[in-house]
Design an enzyme around this catalytic site. Structure first.
Site, mmCIF file in Angstrom:
data_model
loop_
_atom_site.group_PDB
_atom_site.id
_atom_site.type_symbol
_atom_site.label_atom_id
_atom_site.label_comp_id
_atom_site.label_asym_id
_atom_site.label_seq_id
_atom_site.Cartn_x
_atom_site.Cartn_y
_atom_site.Cartn_z
ATOM 1 N N GLU A 150 -54.056 -76.510 -49.165
ATOM 2 C CA GLU A 150 -52.938 -76.995 -48.363
ATOM 3 C C GLU A 150 -53.313 -78.206 -47.511
ATOM 4 O OE1 GLU A 150 -49.215 -77.553 -47.320
ATOM 5 O OE2 GLU A 150 -49.886 -76.101 -48.823
ATOM 6 N N GLY A 151 -54.590 -78.341 -47.181
ATOM 7 C CA GLY A 151 -55.004 -79.530 -46.444
ATOM 8 C C GLY A 151 -54.723 -80.805 -47.226
ATOM 9 N N HIS A 152 -55.069 -80.803 -48.513
ATOM 10 C CA HIS A 152 -54.761 -81.957 -49.363
ATOM 11 C C HIS A 152 -53.247 -82.134 -49.525
ATOM 12 C CE1 HIS A 152 -58.689 -80.452 -51.243
ATOM 13 N NE2 HIS A 152 -59.027 -81.605 -50.700
ATOM 14 N N GLY B 115 -58.511 -86.160 -44.222
ATOM 15 C CA GLY B 115 -58.425 -85.049 -43.293
ATOM 16 C C GLY B 115 -59.562 -85.084 -42.290
ATOM 17 N N SER C 218 -60.915 -75.276 -47.085
ATOM 18 C CA SER C 218 -61.916 -76.058 -47.815
ATOM 19 C C SER C 218 -62.029 -75.513 -49.225
ATOM 20 C CB SER C 218 -63.279 -75.952 -47.114
ATOM 21 O OG SER C 218 -64.306 -76.495 -47.924
ATOM 22 N N LEU D 40 -57.474 -78.251 -55.187
ATOM 23 C CA LEU D 40 -56.622 -78.602 -54.062
ATOM 24 C C LEU D 40 -56.241 -77.387 -53.220
ATOM 25 C CD1 LEU D 40 -54.212 -81.069 -55.894
ATOM 26 C CD2 LEU D 40 -56.313 -81.611 -54.652
ATOM 27 N N ARG E 176 -64.673 -75.268 -50.763
ATOM 28 C CA ARG E 176 -65.893 -74.456 -50.794
ATOM 29 C C ARG E 176 -65.687 -73.036 -50.270
ATOM 30 N NH1 ARG E 176 -68.476 -79.677 -49.897
ATOM 31 N NH2 ARG E 176 -70.043 -80.029 -51.515
#
Length: 287
Positions: free
Chosen positions: A35-37, A153, A191, A33, A193
């Site tokens: 910060e986007g999640h 997102g 991401s 995880l 990745r």
């Protein structure tokens, strides 16, 4: 926070929440995880800080169906202990973390969900079967969890478009809510990745968003030729990084149809490889 690995337990806990009149929000992820999640969870939780009205379910599942034979399924970052701590801090009520055997007891899905046309361009053109895998696993999650809303997102703009088309075509009652891309301070889209990037690739990768911003400015200033804008993006990325361009495309924002002349809202989307790491990004330009 409850951590459930079994479908039956997950359904049981969600049924109990629904009996209390709570709305169920699903945040599907592949874990590791960032910060986007977590920002999506926090937005939902801030609407109901006392856990009385909203029941937040986060799924963590690295779905083998959406990885090609030469992609990074085996090495995709996984750390459930880390993720469960972050999810709990953000306000998740139930973390659904099934095994592959739990999701695909026959070793694979014998039924597949295929969304046509919109999956055949952009990432779908170079990742054969990817969106069929996405659509299939999301359909399974919707059937298992039966959420009222599902959060995605916009970093993967095409994925959101595919899921919206799927829910519309299959008459799914789930409301799809899309959230803006969360970025690092230098503009790189967050991401899982990004953890693969070497220090030099990480230094160069922000050129992706800079090139998108410059393209947006060019369109706002009056440039209407899609090929001119695409070529400027390609030249910028090639001259300022070692990234290998998979695609740079300008498509209609609503249905991803191709455009030659930019006279409607468009999404500028790109995919670029840094070493073995494939990064995607996009920007929507209102015209």
């Amino acid at each position: 926070m409850i951590i459930a690995e079994k479908i039956a337990e997950t359904r049981e806990k969600i049924a109990s929440a629904k009996q209390l009149g709570k709305a169920v929000v699903l945040v599907p992820t592949m874990g590791f995880l960032h910060e986007g999640h977590l920002s999506m969870v926090k937005i939902a939780r801030n609407q109901d800080p006392n856990h009385k009205k909203i029941y937040i379910v986060m799924s963590i599942f690295v779905n083998p169906l959406q990885f090609g034979p030469n992609e990074d399924y085996e090495k995709y970052p996984r750390d459930l202990a880390r993720d469960s701590g972050l999810a709990e801090q953000a306000g998740v009520d139930l973390l659904f973390a099934p095994s592959v055997a739990e999701m695909y007891p026959d070793g694979k899905s014998l039924t597949a969900v295929q969304v046509s046309q919109i999956t055949e361009v952009l990432c779908g053109a170079s990742r054969q079967g990817h969106f069929q895998g996405v659509a299939t696993v999301v359909t399974k999650f919707f059937n298992i969890i039966q959420p009222d809303e599902a959060y995605f997102g916009l970093k993967d703009y095409q994925q959101v478009a595919v899921i919206k088309q799927m829910t519309k075509d299959l008459n799914s009652p789930v409301k799809i809510v899309a959230f803006p891309t969360v970025r690092e301070s230098d503009g790189l889209a967050k991401s899982s990745r990004n953890a693969y990037l070497s220090s030099e690739d990480r230094r160069q990768a922000p050129v992706l968003f800079r090139s998108l911003q410059e393209a947006e400015a060019r369109i706002i200033e009056g440039e209407t030729c899609a090929e001119v804008v695409r070529e400027e993006i390609r030249q910028r990325i090639s001259s300022e990084s070692n990234g290998k361009i998979d695609y740079v495309e300008i498509r209609k924002a609503d249905n991803l149809a191709a455009v030659d002349s930019i006279d409607c809202p468009v999404v500028i989307a790109l995919a670029v490889r840094f070493g073995t790491t494939r990064l995607i990004d996009n920007i929507v330009v209102e015209v």
